[in-house]
Each structure stands twice: as structure tokens, then as C-alpha cells.
Enzyme design. Structure first.
Site, PDB file in Angstrom:
ATOM      1  N   CYS A   1     -17.686  12.996  36.012  1.00 20.40           N
ATOM      2  CA  CYS A   1     -16.307  13.316  36.196  1.00 20.40           C
ATOM      3  C   CYS A   1     -15.625  12.092  36.276  1.00 20.40           C
ATOM      4  O   CYS A   1     -14.297  12.336  36.800  1.00 20.40           O
ATOM      5  CB  CYS A   1     -16.242  14.424  37.582  1.00 20.40           C
ATOM      6  SG  CYS A   1     -16.739  13.328  39.062  1.00 20.40           S
TER       7      CYS A   1
ATOM      8  N   HIS B   1       1.265   2.867  34.482  1.00 21.02           N
ATOM      9  CA  HIS B   1       2.302   3.954  34.179  1.00 21.02           C
ATOM     10  C   HIS B   1       2.193   4.052  32.650  1.00 21.02           C
ATOM     11  O   HIS B   1       2.619   5.020  32.031  1.00 21.02           O
ATOM     12  CB  HIS B   1       3.644   3.496  34.776  1.00 21.02           C
ATOM     13  CG  HIS B   1       4.772   4.457  34.393  1.00 21.02           C
ATOM     14  ND1 HIS B   1       5.154   5.358  35.271  1.00 21.02           N
ATOM     15  CD2 HIS B   1       5.275   4.975  33.405  1.00 21.02           C
ATOM     16  CE1 HIS B   1       5.897   6.301  34.765  1.00 21.02           C
ATOM     17  NE2 HIS B   1       6.179   5.710  33.615  1.00 21.02           N
TER      18      HIS B   1
HETATM   19  C1  PEP Z   1     -14.898   8.459  40.213  1.00 20.67           C
HETATM   20  O1  PEP Z   1     -15.009   7.404  41.127  1.00 20.67           O
HETATM   21  O2  PEP Z   1     -15.239   8.071  38.936  1.00 20.67           O
HETATM   22  C2  PEP Z   1     -14.217   9.554  40.317  1.00 20.67           C
HETATM   23  C3  PEP Z   1     -14.309  10.673  39.430  1.00 20.67           C
HETATM   24  O3  PEP Z   1     -13.715   9.515  41.709  1.00 20.67           O
HETATM   25  P1  PEP Z   1     -12.135   9.003  41.952  1.00 20.67           P
HETATM   26  O4  PEP Z   1     -11.607   8.343  40.783  1.00 20.67           O
HETATM   27  O5  PEP Z   1     -11.366   9.878  42.568  1.00 20.67           O
HETATM   28  O6  PEP Z   1     -12.439   7.698  43.011  1.00 20.67           O
END
Ligand code: PEP
Ligand code: MG
Length: 567
Positions: free
Chosen positions: A495, A192
Site C-alpha cells: 500500500c 507540491h
Molecule cells: C508507507 O509507509 O508506505 C505507508 C503506506 O504509510 P504512510 O505513507 O502513511 O506512512
């Protein structure tokens, strides 16, 4: 301690970048909790009840007053916390304890423990409320004892706030003109504290560990939110210069308009990570995102007990797609399981859910679940008339083998969808040459790639020094993926949270990553940093990071390369 780099520089997990040089203050301590044992005489119980009611009212009133003078999310959090003090179930449980003979403070502890246990058993969002519950417990106990309310101290100059951990009520009430930095012993990058700090844009470091208590009230500290360091004996002149430089960078960020490219024109597409239509709207209207690089579809269904129909799903996906009618949107198929349980898709109990049946693996025993989702995505794209100018890409999470990639790509092609895979299992990176021929693109999920490469639970605050995407082992897997991407002409994006770190973004660009997708609030910081370096420097930064001994050394080496290039 692995987190400590020297006696005077303490290291934690970097959450929000920015350099600040100011006095340290500690949050007021939590009250000591009473033990069971004492019994209140029956004749006193009515008065004890009265004492409790007055204390609870006083705490709720104070929180409400603070809520009235706060704004936006902060006001909401304070109001919700005040509401918890007035929660009838909780009040009833405390009163029952007092009527049964417990002193008020112990009755508060017992009632709170009961609710904490219940919430923890429920898991998910409910479990996250337990910090708030413990927070109201401590406030009411302090009030009952006539002690200072635990939480933020009153200050009249700029300070860096130190705490074991911060409650939502503390962080929400923060006046960022005075509290210019946050450092906590506990917490993690997704706690948080971290979330609010990102929203408030206050330099923040979490998970520092016990050494944090070396810092005393009144010490001058140099906090570097990008490096995750707190320095106690910084040379004042250098510290003030570093703070100035960081403020200038903040100004550059405010002025950056995009699209992203290095000083010499090397393009890197910056995209947004979203979980629903609202986040997509914010990305489209309040950031320079060129599209969406990760739509976490499972987040739409965390509370659904039954699988929504194809039409219902399509309606949900359309809310995101329609925010970017002329740009790329990457939709991820359900990443159910592990820390994101989806009732209609997740396995029951597993010994080790992060290594279990999650992501694409769920669809092996239930292909129709995946094909219905792909049908829904295709339907949403068709109904919105999305064509080549607004490509809809679909990727699968947790792909580990070429066979899985081929299977997923086949299902996408049958529906006219452009197929990709996340690279978040080390095996997928190592086998990139075999996976890529089936795919149009890959997107590296650095959160899980780091977790699995370092064999360290991404939720563990104790292991935050390992779950750091600057770990050269992780960067080497990314480098390998990029090399294969270039060889097979497959687009490579990132990502995970790494894409939100401006310095790391230079490294990733230097390694050959074509697009970076992050929370939309991080995009301008990344874009401004990329615009301040040339592509050759990015390549040199990447080499330095790959060659470093560890994550800390990689950060320092990259910083030096960039500083020298800009000197
Ligand atoms: C990751 O694992 O970097 C990702 C983008 O997916 P998540 O955070 O949703 O597992
Ligand atoms: Mg992941």
C-alpha cells in the site's frame, strides 16, 4: 553526484510516467532579493507606500485573471495565491516597514520572512504555505522593479518545463497542451509540484540536483517520467518512437476497465488509498478500485485538539466504509507521530521522531486510545451492516515484533475485527514467519520500509535516490515477506507509493503480492500495464530486479524483460 548516470543523461526521481521529446524551457528566474541598509527619506515614504500598493494590486489582479481562465483545483490555487497578496496582516507588515523607512522591496522581504518564520514554527499545513508566500514576495518585487514576472514563460509550441522548483501558482496555471513535461532540481515525490503533476497527468521528474542546469533553453530533451531520466543527446528517431509508444500506453490506460489481471489471467486486486469520505467517494465513482487497501485514519484528526468520542469516530469511519458497501475496506489504526502529528496522540518533542513513538508504539503507553478506535471501527461496520461480502480489515502501522502483532490481533479479535499489520519496519519483514501466525493479512508500506531499509529520510530531496522503492534491498525484503506469506497462507498486499508504479507493479505481482493499493488515479495505469504482460514475465521481471545492483539498474532490467516479452 549519485543522481547522474552519464554526462548526457541526468537522473532524478520519477513522479509521473510518460515519455516526451520536446524543447526545453526554463521558468523565469526569481528576482535577486535586496539587503537591509537603505533608508527612505521621510518625505518619500508616502510615495513609496503608493508604489507598493499599486504593485501588490497589479500582482493580485493578474493572478485573479489567470484564476478566472483556469479550472478546478488550478483556479482555486491561483485564487488563494491572489488572496495572499491581499492578506491584511501581510500588507500591514509591509506598510509598517515602509513607514519605518525601508524601501518597498526590502519591506516586502522583511514582512515575508516574518510570516515564513511564523508558519514554519506552526509546522504541518501552515509550513507548506511558505512556498506560496515566497512566491508572492518575488512577484511583487519583480513588479516593483519593472522586471518580468517570475514564473512560466510564454510559449507557442510544446515544451518541457525546467525549474529549480515550481511554485503552486506556476503549476496550477500550467497549460498541459503546451507544457508537456515537468522537471525540477529540487522537490520530492510528495512535494507540491509532484502532487499537481499527478493531478494534471503530466510526465514529471523531481529532485534531479544541480546537474539539471546542464540543460539550456532550446535544447531538445527526451524526458522519461517512469525512469526519471532526462536525455540530452537522444537519437531523434528513437526518441519519437519512444514518445509514440508512451502515448499508445496512455490510450490503453484510458480504455482499461478492470478488474486487474495479467494477460494469462493471474488476478491482482487493485485497491485505493484514501484519507476521508470524499477520497473514498472518488475512488468508488471514478476509478476501478475493488475496495480500499489503506484508510489513513490519522489524516482525519490532524487538526483535532481532543480525541473524538467513539461515536464521533464511528461517524467519520462510516463515511469511508459506506462508499464500498460490498467490498473490502482496510482501515489502519492511528499512525500518529513523526511527519503526521496528531495533537491528542503524539508524543511531545522527540530527538528523532521517525524512529520514535509513532504508529502502534503510541498505544503501548495508552492502550485505551487504540481500543477506543477499534471500538469505533467495529461500531461503524456494525451500524452499516457490513458482513462477509464487505469485510472490514484493520491493520496496525509500525509493527516491529511478533509480540506487538499478537497484542494487536488479540484486541481486534475481541471486537470481531480481522487483524493485520503493516510491514514497514525491516524487522517485521525479517521476522514475518513469527508475525504471520497471529495475522490474517499483511500490507507492505513501501514508503517507510524504504526509508528504514535505506536509513534515508523519506522527506529529504537530497536522498531521493535512496528513498526509491526500486532499491533491490527493499525488493528483497518484499520477496521474503511474500515467501512467508505463501508458506503461512497470509495475504500480502502493498500500500505504499510503489503500488502506483505500473512497472514496479509487475515486479510486485511476480514476487507474489496479492493486492496493490494506491491513489485511485494511479489504478488504471497499473491495471493496463498488468494486462499487457503474462505472469511468467512478471516472475522474470521480479528476478531481474532482485538481481540488479541498484534502483536504476533494476528499472532498466525490468523494462528490458517486459519489452523482450512483448516484442
Ligand atoms: C508507507 O509507509 O508506505 C505507508 C503506506 O504509510 P504512510 O505513507 O502513511 O506512512
Ligand atoms: Mg508508513
Amino acid at each position: 553526484m549519485n543522481n547522474v548516470t552519464s554526462d548526457t543523461t541526468i537522473k532524478g526521481t520519477a513522479v509521473v510516467s510518460g515519455v516526451r521529446y520536446a524543447k526545453a524551457v526554463w521558468i523565469s528566474p526569481r528576482p535577486e532579493l535586496p539587503q537591509a541598509g537603505e533608508v527612505i527619506d521621510e518625505s518619500q515614504r508616502e510615495a513609496e507606500l503608493e508604489r507598493f500598493t499599486t504593485a501588490a494590486e497589479a500582482v493580485a489582479d493578474r493572478l485573479e485573471k489567470r484564476s478566472a481562465s483556469a479550472e478546478g483545483a488550478a483556479a482555486e490555487v491561483l485564487k488563494a495565491t491572489a488572496g495572499m497578496v491581499r492578506d491584511r496582516g501581510w500588507l500591514k507588515a509591509v506598510k509598517k516597514g515602509i513607514q519605518g523607512g525601508h524601501p518597498a522591496d526590502y519591506a516586502v522581504v522583511a514582512a515575508t520572512t516574518k510570516f515564513v518564520t511564523m508558519f514554519e514554527a506552526a509546522g504541518g499545513v501552515m509550513a507548506e504555505r511558505t512556498t506560496d508566500l515566497r512566491d508572492i514576495r518575488d512577484r511583487v518585487i519583480a513588479e516593483l522593479r519593472g522586471e518580468q514576472e517570475p514564473g512560466l514563460p510564454t510559449v507557442d509550441e510544446q515544451v518541457v518545463l525546467f525549474a529549480d522548483d515550481l511554485s503552486p501558482a506556476d503549476t496550477a496555471a500550467l497549460d498541459t497542451d503546451l507544457f508537456v513535461g515537468l522537471v525540477t532540481e529540487l522537490g520530492g515525490p510528495t512535494s507540491h509540484t509532484a502532487i499537481i503533476a499527478r493531478q494534471l497527468n503530466v510526465p514529471c521528474i523531481v529532485a534531479v540536483g544541480e546537474k539539471l542546469h546542464n540543460v539550456k533553453v532550446g535544447d531538445m530533451v527526451l524526458v522519461d517520467g517512469a525512469l526519471g531520466t532526462v536525455t540530452l543527446d537522444a537519437d531523434p528517431e528513437t526518441a519519437v518512437a519512444a514518445e509514440q509508444e508512451s502515448k499508445m500506453l496512455a490510450e490503453r490506460i484510458a480504455q482499461w476497465t478492470g478488474p486487474a489481471e495479467t494477460k494469462d489471467g493471474h488476478r491482482v486486486q487493485l485497491l485505493a488509498n484514501v484519507q476521508d469520505g470524499n477520497a473514498a467517494r472518488i475512488a468508488a465513482t471514478q476509478s476501478q478500485a475493488e475496495g480500499i487497501g489503506l484508510f489513513r485514519t490519522e489524516m482525519c484528526f490532524l487538526t483535532a485538539t481532543e480525541e473524538p468520542s467513539v461515536e464521533e469516530q464511528a461517524a467519520v469511519y462510516k463515511k469511508v466504509l459506506e462508499q464500498f458497501p460490498h467490498s473490502k475496506v482496510v482501515v489502519r489504526s492511528l499512525d500518529a507521530g513523526s511527519d503526521k502529528p496528531v495533537a491528542f496522540a503524539s508524543m511531545a518533542d522527540e530527538m528523532n521522531p521517525a524512529l520514535g513513538v509513532r504508529g502502534l508504539r503510541v498505544a503501548r503507553a495508552n492502550e485505551a486510545l487504540l481500543t477506543r478506535q477499534l471500538d469505533a471501527i467495529a461500531l461503524a461496520a456494525k451500524e452499516l451492516g457490513r458482513g462477509e461480502d464487505a469485510p472490514t480489515w484493520v491493520m496496525a502501522p509500525m509493527v516491529a515484533t511478533a509480540r506487538e502483532a499478537k497484542w494487536f490481533a488479540g484486541l481486534c479479535e475481541e471486537r470481531g475485527l480481522i487483524a493485520g499489520a503493516m510491514i514497514e519496519v525491516p524487522a517485521a519483514s525479517l521476522m514475518a514467519d513469527k508475525l504471520m501466525p497471529y495475522l490474517h493479512f499483511v500490507s507492505i508500506g513501501t514508503n517507510d520500509l524504504t526509508q528504514y531499509t535505506m536509513a534515508a529520510d523519506r522527506m529529504s530531496p537530497q536522498l531521493a535516490y535512496l528513498t526509491d522503492p526500486w532499491q533491490p534491498a527493499v525488493l528483497r525484503l518484499i520477496a521474503h515477506t511474500c515467501k512467508e506469506g505463501e508458506r503461512t497462507n497470509t495475504a500480502v498486499g502493498v500500500c505504499g507509493e510503489a503500488a502506483a508504479d505500473p512497472l514496479l507493479a509487475c515486479v510486485l505481482a511476480g514476487l507474489g503480492v496479492n493486492s496493490l493499493s494506491s491513489a485511485s488515479t494511479a489504478i488504471a495505469g497499473v491495471g493496463a500495464q498488468l494486462s499487457a504482460v503474462d505472469f511468467e514475465t512478471c516472475k522474470r521481471a521480479a528476478e531481474a530486479a532482485l538481481d540488479a545492483e541498484g534502483a536504476t539498474e533494476a528499472r532498466a532490467a525490468v523494462r528490458e524483460v517486459i519489452m523482450k516479452a512483448n516484442a
